[in-house]
Write a protein that holds these residues in place. Structure first.
Motif, short mmCIF file in Angstrom:
data_model
loop_
_atom_site.label_atom_id
_atom_site.label_comp_id
_atom_site.label_asym_id
_atom_site.label_seq_id
_atom_site.Cartn_x
_atom_site.Cartn_y
_atom_site.Cartn_z
N VAL A 57 39.25 43.84 34.72
CA VAL A 57 40.45 43.34 35.40
C VAL A 57 41.28 42.49 34.44
CG1 VAL A 57 41.28 41.80 37.22
CG2 VAL A 57 39.43 43.41 37.70
N ALA A 58 40.62 41.53 33.77
CA ALA A 58 41.34 40.58 32.92
C ALA A 58 41.99 41.26 31.72
CB ALA A 58 40.39 39.49 32.46
N GLN A 59 41.35 42.25 31.16
CA GLN A 59 41.89 42.93 29.98
C GLN A 59 42.84 44.07 30.34
OE1 GLN A 59 41.36 41.82 26.80
NE2 GLN A 59 40.43 40.13 27.96
N GLY A 60 43.04 44.32 31.62
CA GLY A 60 44.00 45.34 32.06
C GLY A 60 43.48 46.76 31.95
N LEU A 243 33.20 50.66 32.06
CA LEU A 243 32.36 50.65 30.87
C LEU A 243 33.08 49.99 29.70
CD1 LEU A 243 30.65 54.16 31.08
CD2 LEU A 243 29.73 51.92 31.73
N LYS A 244 34.41 50.14 29.62
CA LYS A 244 35.16 49.41 28.60
C LYS A 244 35.02 47.90 28.84
CE LYS A 244 39.24 50.69 27.27
NZ LYS A 244 40.68 51.12 27.31
N GLY A 245 35.08 47.50 30.11
CA GLY A 245 34.88 46.09 30.44
C GLY A 245 33.49 45.61 30.08
N LEU A 246 32.47 46.49 30.26
CA LEU A 246 31.10 46.13 29.90
C LEU A 246 30.99 45.86 28.40
CD1 LEU A 246 28.07 45.85 30.53
CD2 LEU A 246 27.87 48.33 30.29
N VAL A 247 31.56 46.76 27.59
CA VAL A 247 31.51 46.59 26.14
C VAL A 247 32.22 45.31 25.72
CG1 VAL A 247 32.26 47.57 23.94
CG2 VAL A 247 31.31 49.06 25.71
N TYR A 248 33.38 45.06 26.33
CA TYR A 248 34.15 43.86 25.98
C TYR A 248 33.35 42.60 26.33
CZ TYR A 248 37.99 40.56 25.49
OH TYR A 248 38.77 39.52 25.10
N LEU A 261 34.17 31.14 34.95
CA LEU A 261 34.23 29.75 35.42
C LEU A 261 35.60 29.43 36.02
CD1 LEU A 261 32.35 27.97 32.51
CD2 LEU A 261 31.54 28.20 34.85
N GLN A 262 36.64 30.02 35.47
CA GLN A 262 38.01 29.71 35.91
C GLN A 262 38.40 30.47 37.18
OE1 GLN A 262 40.39 30.70 32.51
NE2 GLN A 262 39.43 29.13 31.20
N GLN A 263 37.92 31.70 37.35
CA GLN A 263 38.46 32.55 38.40
C GLN A 263 37.47 32.96 39.48
OE1 GLN A 263 40.81 35.83 36.99
NE2 GLN A 263 41.61 34.71 35.24
#
Length: 814
Positions: A57-60, A243-248, A261-263
């Protein structure tokens, strides 16, 4: 309808199939209309475990895929599978038990493995009398709905009967119910709860399913058939973005921890806690070895076997449709036309085949005799006549092929070297005919344990080899699967054998090596597996060991040492250094003779390096006799000097020496030849030596005691002595092992044990000697407080050559 020839039923079907191939529409490439609203249901509350979704979500990544994703938090009472099945979410996160739901008719589809290994474990308190998983029988174990099946499978695989398993709902996720004794154990994630017990790990016991051969996947991203069929492009896009989010998240743990922690509500977790979790999630995901999201069908078959073993699903369950294929094949239009042409050609070929069938039958009859003769010759050349298994010659050929195939495919295989434990005892006690029946049954059991395409061979005697091919491209996963297969073999071979009128129990030791590994050859493979098998034997038998290059280096070093030792025996290089034994008044009363080897190149070799090799090779007999001769000659030389005439010598005797039929004769002959006083010689024996033929041991001891020789039991308290043995044995002395002496200043238990040993020696009228005295406090406790007869240790004198022994003398002799 046009018929080419013969029966219409025979010739019409190819044309019909060709027409259907042309008429069937080819699937069009899917597309996604942006933005598509979708949602994913987590199976627990927000934490780093679900960082893949937060990062996507955060990385779009979801936005770039044309998706608007809502992340739904889980928690107590929320079942992700039920939520997705009810249509409350399009995607969900579940455990490996998802396959059980599929077998029960729920059309779920596994999209990706977010963790290659399950984080599920059990946590118990040691103070509650729990020392192993078996202690959980009939005691409450708190679990969550999504891990209940996995924990039950673990307990069953560990040997706890189903009727003695008590699983209760985990209503409080904290450690409070465990610490307060309301439950015996609770389910935990090894990536999470261990952070809460840092510094107190000794108070808890962590029990992992992998210890019982249960190695399941961790979090599984899944959806329903209806979602996949209605929106295939959306499903593919969601999976890839996740899966892109998992790698990131694995590559940027600090950044993602700050994001959480922020969101998101982390239930008051600290940043350090989230980073701790991130580190362990990476270990469970292993992106350095396995492509993120990859789901090995072989691992899923293991998952099915685990759940089938507990009766929750059929063992032959078909995984088709359950495992998502991210790259489904597309059929080009020209393929359909090609199929039509092939089918038409097939119809024409049938006619030709019918005509030549008669000729084939005649040809088969003519060559039948020749084939049978060739088969007989081949069987004799390539197969073991007793078990009908491939022999060494055929095995080498198959190994060569397997090695070449493994190098081309990039998939690891495994070679298992199997040796039956104590098989000679069966032959000796029941005859070779019974032994042959045993070998035939072992062959049948091994064949029942392997997959189609794998191989079993008999090398000869009681040695078998199993060749397992195409395990996995990842070495860790291949090793894991090889271990699971080997454990199955150990279990099967360990069951009772009915051999005619004999019921016999046997076990096996198994060595494993993976291939390919560099430029390994077939001979290397067999050698490595053989070395690993001997490591399994050394570890206590009935177990397995993997080959390790360090193992081979150790074997080579051992071989070199054995050769050096044989030369050393010939040259008489072994000698004694002597360590003083001092009484509680500070007077030296005797010495312990300690073996040394001044190697011409390595320098002084300590006994711990060469005695085990001497024991294994039998060189201990020659070395022991040389040292016995030295001790007797030294006693005679000291007897000629008034300053040393009072000294006695204690020397260790190995079990192999003691049980030699000529032991008594050899000892007495050396004393006589040297002209030494037998009363000044003390022979130290270990507790383990006493276990072998106690009556023979007593007889030899009494024969030597009749000539004045004394006996001491060495390293008392570390072996298997019992008061019954001590009472029967004609002992003169008891030696307290250094492991009890070392901590008597700080450990009340060790102090009490030493005091008890001294009191016991007094009751049995035995002299008592304490080893390892290195401080004044130890000397005071043993010598002054408890009146220990003698002590030895670096405080009182180090082992030295005989000519230096007087330098250690603290006072005049008695």
């Amino acid at each position: 309808m046009i018929f080419l020839f013969g029966s219409g039923r025979l010739c019409a079907w190819p044309l019909m199939l060709a027409w259907l191939a042309l008429a069937s529409p080819l699937p069009a490439e899917a597309s996604v209309d942006a933005p598509v609203k979708t949602s994913v249901q987590l199976n627990w509350k927000h934490q780093f475990e679900f960082a893949a979704f937060y990062a996507a979500v955060a990385q779009g990544y979801y936005r770039e895929a044309g998706l608007d994703v809502t992340i739904k938090e889980g928690g107590p009472g929320i079942d992700a599978v039920r939520e997705v099945a009810a249509g409350h979410a399009d995607f969900g996160v579940a455990t490996s038990s998802l396959v059980v739901a599929r077998s029960r008719g729920l059309p779920v589809v596994a999209l990706a493995a977010l963790m290659q290994h399950s984080p599920v474990a059990l946590l118990a308190r040691r103070g509650d009398g729990i020392n192993s998983v078996l202690d959980l029988a009939d005691r409450p174990v708190a679990v969550d709905p999504h891990d209940r099946d996995e924990i039950e499978a673990y307990l069953l695989a560990s040997g706890i009967p189903r009727q003695h398993i008590r699983l209760v709902d985990q209503t409080d996720p904290t450690l409070a119910p465990l610490d307060e004794g309301r439950i015996a154990a609770k389910v935990i994630y090894i990536s999470n709860e261990p952070f809460l017990i840092r510094g107190k790990e000794h108070e808890y016991l962590m029990l992992t399913p992998k210890s019982a051969g249960i190695d399941l996947f961790g979090n599984i991203l899944f959806t329903m058939n209806r979602t996949l069929n209605a929106h295939p492009a959306m499903v593919k896009a969601f999976r890839e973005a996740t899966l892109k989010g998992l790698v990131y998240s694995l590559d940027h743990p600090g950044q993602v921890a700050d994001l959480i922690l922020q969101q998101y509500d982390t239930q008051h977790k600290s940043r350090a806690h989230l980073l701790f979790e991130a580190e362990h999630i990476r270990e469970l995901t292993r992106p350095d070895i396995v492509e993120p999201g990859y789901m090995s069908p072989g691992r899923w078959r293991h998952v099915v076997d685990v759940y089938a073993s507990q009766g929750t699903m059929p063992r032959n369950f078909d995984l088709t449709g359950f495992l998502y294929d991210p790259t489904p094949p597309r059929t080009p239009e020209w393929v359909a036309w090609s199929i039509a042409g092939l089918l038409l050609g097939l119809a024409a070929s049938v006619a030709i085949l019918l005509k030549v069938r008669g000729l084939n039958r005649k040809l088969k009859r003519e060559i039948a005799d020749r084939t049978q003769a060739e088969e007989t010759i081949r069987t004799l050349a390539y197969f073991d006549p007793l078990t009908r298994l491939p022999n060494r010659l055929l095995l080498r050929d198959r190994l060569q092929q397997a090695l070449a195939l493994s190098r081309r495919s990039g998939l690891y295989g495994a070679l298992l070297f199997i040796d039956l434990d104590n098989f000679k005892l069966l032959n000796d006690s029941h005859g070779h005919d019974t032994g042959d029946l045993m070998l035939q049954e072992v062959a049948r059991r091994l064949q029942s344990c392997i997959r189609e395409g794998d191989s079993v061979a008999r090398l000869g005697g009681d040695e078998f080899v199993v060749l397992i091919e195409e395990l996995d491209a990842a070495q860790e996963e291949a090793a894991n699967r090889a271990e699971i297969a080997t454990e199955k073999i150990i279990d099967r071979l360990g069951r009772t054998y009915s051999l005619g009128e004999v019921d016999y129990h046997s076990t096996a030791s198994i060595g494993i090596t993976l291939f390919p590994d560099g430029d390994i050859t077939v001979d290397d493979m067999l050698k490595r597996a053989d070395l690993a098998m001997y490591q399994a034997k050394s570890a206590g038998r009935n177990t397995l060991r993997f080959f390790d290059p360090a193992m081979q280096a150790a074997i080579e070093a051992r071989t070199m040492m054995e050769a050096d030792m044989r030369r050393a025996v010939t040259r008489g290089e072994f000698l004694f250094h002597y360590q003083p034994q001092v009484d509680n008044h500070g007077r030296m009363t005797g010495v312990e003779a300690l073996a040394r080897w001044p190697h011409p190149e390595r320098g002084m070799v300590p006994p711990a390096s060469f005695i085990p090799v001497a024991e294994e090779t039998g060189l201990i007999m020659a070395i022991g006799e040389q040292l016995l001769r030295q001790a007797c000659e030294q006693l005679r030389r000291w007897a000629d000097d008034p300053a040393t005439a009072h000294l006695s010598i204690s020397m260790n005797i190995s079990a192999r020496q003691f049980h030699d039929p000529d032991f008594v004769t050899v000892v007495l002959a050396n004393l006589t030849a040297a002209g030494a006083d037998p009363a000044r010689l003390t022979l130290e024996i270990t507790e383990s030596l006493l276990l072998e033929n106690i009556d023979e041991t007593i007889a030899k001891m009494e024969a030597l005691k009749a000539r004045g020789i004394r006996f001491s039991i060495d390293d008392f308290g570390t072996g298997y002595s019992s008061l019954a043995y001590l009472k029967r044995l004609p002992l003169d002395e008891l030696k307290i092992d250094r492991s009890f002496v070392a901590d008597i200043e700080t450990d009340e238990n060790d102090a009490a044990i030493c005091a008890t040993f001294i009191s016991l020696a007094r009751l049995l009228d035995l002299r008592v000697v304490a080893e390892g005295v290195e401080t004044d406090a130890q000397r005071y406790f043993l010598g002054i407080v408890h009146k220990c007869d003698a002590m030895q240790g670096y405080l009182l004198g180090k082992p030295v050559p005989s000519e230096q022994i007087l330098q250690n003398r603290n006072a005049a002799p008695d």
